[in-house]
Write a protein that holds these residues in place. Structure first.
Motif, PDB file in Angstrom:
ATOM      1  N   ASN A 214       0.820  -1.221   0.000  1.00 36.76           N
ATOM      2  CA  ASN A 214       0.000   0.000   0.000  1.00 36.76           C
ATOM      3  C   ASN A 214       0.853   1.270   0.000  1.00 36.76           C
ATOM      4  O   ASN A 214       0.441   2.306  -0.533  1.00 36.76           O
ATOM      5  CB  ASN A 214      -0.929   0.000   1.215  1.00 36.76           C
ATOM      6  N   LYS A 215       2.037   1.165   0.590  1.00 35.34           N
ATOM      7  CA  LYS A 215       2.947   2.310   0.620  1.00 35.34           C
ATOM      8  C   LYS A 215       3.574   2.562  -0.752  1.00 35.34           C
ATOM      9  O   LYS A 215       3.745   3.709  -1.177  1.00 35.34           O
ATOM     10  CB  LYS A 215       4.044   2.052   1.662  1.00 35.34           C
ATOM     11  N   GLN A 216       3.894   1.470  -1.457  1.00 34.59           N
ATOM     12  CA  GLN A 216       4.603   1.586  -2.732  1.00 34.59           C
ATOM     13  C   GLN A 216       3.672   1.789  -3.927  1.00 34.59           C
ATOM     14  O   GLN A 216       4.063   2.400  -4.932  1.00 34.59           O
ATOM     15  CB  GLN A 216       5.451   0.323  -2.975  1.00 34.59           C
ATOM     16  N   HIS A 217       2.451   1.274  -3.838  1.00 36.31           N
ATOM     17  CA  HIS A 217       1.548   1.295  -4.987  1.00 36.31           C
ATOM     18  C   HIS A 217       0.186   1.849  -4.582  1.00 36.31           C
ATOM     19  O   HIS A 217      -0.407   1.406  -3.603  1.00 36.31           O
ATOM     20  CB  HIS A 217       1.383  -0.118  -5.564  1.00 36.31           C
ATOM     21  N   HIS A 218      -0.288   2.786  -5.360  1.00 35.02           N
ATOM     22  CA  HIS A 218      -1.558   3.433  -5.061  1.00 35.02           C
ATOM     23  C   HIS A 218      -2.528   3.246  -6.227  1.00 35.02           C
ATOM     24  O   HIS A 218      -2.142   3.292  -7.394  1.00 35.02           O
ATOM     25  CB  HIS A 218      -1.351   4.934  -4.816  1.00 35.02           C
ATOM     26  N   LYS A 219      -3.765   3.049  -5.894  1.00 36.33           N
ATOM     27  CA  LYS A 219      -4.788   2.915  -6.917  1.00 36.33           C
ATOM     28  C   LYS A 219      -5.036   4.270  -7.578  1.00 36.33           C
ATOM     29  O   LYS A 219      -5.215   5.279  -6.905  1.00 36.33           O
ATOM     30  CB  LYS A 219      -6.086   2.410  -6.278  1.00 36.33           C
ATOM     31  N   ARG A 220      -5.013   4.274  -8.905  1.00 36.00           N
ATOM     32  CA  ARG A 220      -5.253   5.504  -9.659  1.00 36.00           C
ATOM     33  C   ARG A 220      -6.752   5.623  -9.950  1.00 36.00           C
ATOM     34  O   ARG A 220      -7.304   4.883 -10.760  1.00 36.00           O
ATOM     35  CB  ARG A 220      -4.464   5.496 -10.964  1.00 36.00           C
ATOM     36  N   GLN A 233     -15.079   1.986 -10.689  1.00 34.28           N
ATOM     37  CA  GLN A 233     -13.618   2.054 -10.590  1.00 34.28           C
ATOM     38  C   GLN A 233     -13.030   0.650 -10.745  1.00 34.28           C
ATOM     39  O   GLN A 233     -13.646  -0.344 -10.354  1.00 34.28           O
ATOM     40  CB  GLN A 233     -13.200   2.640  -9.237  1.00 34.28           C
ATOM     41  N   SER A 234     -11.840   0.582 -11.321  1.00 33.89           N
ATOM     42  CA  SER A 234     -11.202  -0.715 -11.552  1.00 33.89           C
ATOM     43  C   SER A 234     -10.791  -1.356 -10.234  1.00 33.89           C
ATOM     44  O   SER A 234     -10.491  -0.680  -9.253  1.00 33.89           O
ATOM     45  CB  SER A 234      -9.956  -0.541 -12.436  1.00 33.89           C
ATOM     46  N   ASP A 235     -10.793  -2.690 -10.232  1.00 29.71           N
ATOM     47  CA  ASP A 235     -10.375  -3.442  -9.053  1.00 29.71           C
ATOM     48  C   ASP A 235      -8.861  -3.309  -8.882  1.00 29.71           C
ATOM     49  O   ASP A 235      -8.116  -3.276  -9.852  1.00 29.71           O
ATOM     50  CB  ASP A 235     -10.748  -4.912  -9.224  1.00 29.71           C
ATOM     51  N   PHE A 236      -8.417  -3.204  -7.639  1.00 31.59           N
ATOM     52  CA  PHE A 236      -6.988  -3.043  -7.385  1.00 31.59           C
ATOM     53  C   PHE A 236      -6.658  -3.763  -6.090  1.00 31.59           C
ATOM     54  O   PHE A 236      -7.115  -3.390  -5.019  1.00 31.59           O
ATOM     55  CB  PHE A 236      -6.640  -1.555  -7.274  1.00 31.59           C
ATOM     56  N   SER A 237      -5.869  -4.803  -6.198  1.00 28.30           N
ATOM     57  CA  SER A 237      -5.473  -5.564  -5.027  1.00 28.30           C
ATOM     58  C   SER A 237      -4.039  -6.040  -5.206  1.00 28.30           C
ATOM     59  O   SER A 237      -3.484  -5.991  -6.307  1.00 28.30           O
ATOM     60  CB  SER A 237      -6.390  -6.775  -4.822  1.00 28.30           C
ATOM     61  N   LEU A 238      -3.456  -6.490  -4.112  1.00 24.76           N
ATOM     62  CA  LEU A 238      -2.062  -6.936  -4.146  1.00 24.76           C
ATOM     63  C   LEU A 238      -1.864  -8.055  -5.156  1.00 24.76           C
ATOM     64  O   LEU A 238      -0.975  -7.976  -6.016  1.00 24.76           O
ATOM     65  CB  LEU A 238      -1.645  -7.373  -2.742  1.00 24.76           C
ATOM     66  N   LYS A 239      -2.653  -9.090  -5.070  1.00 22.81           N
ATOM     67  CA  LYS A 239      -2.467 -10.247  -5.956  1.00 22.81           C
ATOM     68  C   LYS A 239      -2.766  -9.897  -7.412  1.00 22.81           C
ATOM     69  O   LYS A 239      -2.068 -10.368  -8.316  1.00 22.81           O
ATOM     70  CB  LYS A 239      -3.339 -11.411  -5.493  1.00 22.81           C
ATOM     71  N   LEU A 240      -3.769  -9.093  -7.624  1.00 24.56           N
ATOM     72  CA  LEU A 240      -4.100  -8.683  -8.994  1.00 24.56           C
ATOM     73  C   LEU A 240      -2.960  -7.872  -9.593  1.00 24.56           C
ATOM     74  O   LEU A 240      -2.601  -8.058 -10.769  1.00 24.56           O
ATOM     75  CB  LEU A 240      -5.382  -7.852  -8.984  1.00 24.56           C
ATOM     76  N   PHE A 241      -2.376  -6.997  -8.803  1.00 22.81           N
ATOM     77  CA  PHE A 241      -1.273  -6.156  -9.283  1.00 22.81           C
ATOM     78  C   PHE A 241      -0.090  -7.008  -9.727  1.00 22.81           C
ATOM     79  O   PHE A 241       0.452  -6.822 -10.824  1.00 22.81           O
ATOM     80  CB  PHE A 241      -0.836  -5.191  -8.175  1.00 22.81           C
TER      81      PHE A 241
END
Length: 311
Positions: A214-220, A233-241
């Motif tokens: 969460n610190k390194q990657h933010h949902k746009r 809004q698009s789905d955004f999760s750790l595993k999906l990323f």
């Protein structure tokens, strides 16, 4: 080698008075494709950069290298850090293996250097910065993913460099590797397993992977003036990323390798038609195939002309 004006293919074709097909070294091309696929993902590109920084940090000083070597020598199965070749990307498989096998020893050494009064401020700062970089979840999950991909390609390139290898067997080896990569790319559960293993390992070294992610990657988010509905809004999760990042790497590698293989086979299609086994109704050693194969080579004598070939 294959340039339009004064390259080797052009000049040799002039000397032979015959068009000489250009077949690039398959092993070198695999290295090039691997470089492109690593550039397709920022986190994988950062992994390569951090591995190089780690090697340079320890090998730039005999004192630092000596401390690490002593610790590695005391642990059975640990490996010394390897140089990241600029021209042989598949050689980086050894670097990945060395870092991953000796990961906890490397962390211990970096911590010791950063807290020791035996080193200057710059060295301690560099050591602490490297420690933070390689204990990020991006680094851990990336190295766990890439060690499998790199070793598949390392094995392939070593086989492609064998002196006794012929072009038919080489194409079969490349096709087999492409299928293996495609299976990894399609294996949803397999990619999930890699991410899950990285999550478990991260917690083992006291890293909170979710917080780090969460610190390194933010949902746009889409600006509200364009779309204010949160449900769209698009789905955004750790595993999906991370699945997306891995698939970008695999897609690039598979597409480049497949396209290159098609070009190589098309260049030597008559030979493939003759020698690729088994023969069947669609793949026979016909007069047409033999004539096409002969055209690939310059005529040594008048008796070798195509129209002199008979049944």
């Amino acid at each position: 080698m294959s340039g339009q004006f004064h390259a080797a293919q052009k000049e040799l074709s002039k000397l032979a008075n015959h068009h000489i097909p250009y077949i690039p070294c398959q092993a070198h091309r695999i290295n090039t494709f691997l470089e492109h696929c690593c550039n397709a993902s920022v986190i994988i590109l950062n992994l390569i950069g951090n591995l190089e920084s780690l090697y340079v940090f320890f090998n730039a000083s005999t004192k630092r290298y000596g401390i690490l070597s002593k610790k590695l020598f005391e642990i059975e199965g640990s490996l010394q850090l390897c140089n990241l070749s600029k021209t042989r990307w598949t050689a980086r498989a050894e670097s990945v293996k060395a870092v991953w096998t000796s990961f906890e020893i490397i962390l211990e050494t970096l911590q010791e250097i950063s807290s020791s009064n035996l080193y200057d401020r710059k060295t301690k700062s560099q050591s602490l910065a490297l420690f933070k970089k390689i204990t990020s979840f991006d680094f851990i999950v990336s190295i766990m993913f890439m060690k499998n991909v790199l070793y598949k390609l390392k094995v392939l390139t070593e086989k492609l460099e064998a002196k006794e290898l012929n072009i038919i067997d080489a194409s079969n080896l490349i096709e087999g590797t492409i299928k293996s990569l495609e299976n990894i790319n399609k294996d949803y559960d397999g990619l999930e397993t890699i991410i899950d293993a990285a999550l478990i390992f991260s917690r083992k070294i006291d890293l909170d992977p979710i917080a780090d992610f969460n610190k390194q990657h933010h949902k746009r988010l889409i600006p509200k003036k364009i779309d204010s509905n949160p449900m769209t809004q698009s789905d955004f999760s750790l595993k999906l990323f991370y699945r997306k990042e891995f698939k970008q790497v695999l897609d690039t590698l598979i597409n480049l390798t497949t396209e290159h293989l098609k070009i190589t086979i098309e260049t030597l299609k008559p030979l493939f038609n003759i020698f690729k086994m088994p023969f069947d109704n669609n793949n026979t050693c016909s007069l047409e195939n033999v004539a096409g194969a002969v055209k690939l080579f310059s005529e040594m004598t008048n008796s070798a002309k195509i129209h002199d070939i008979d049944e």
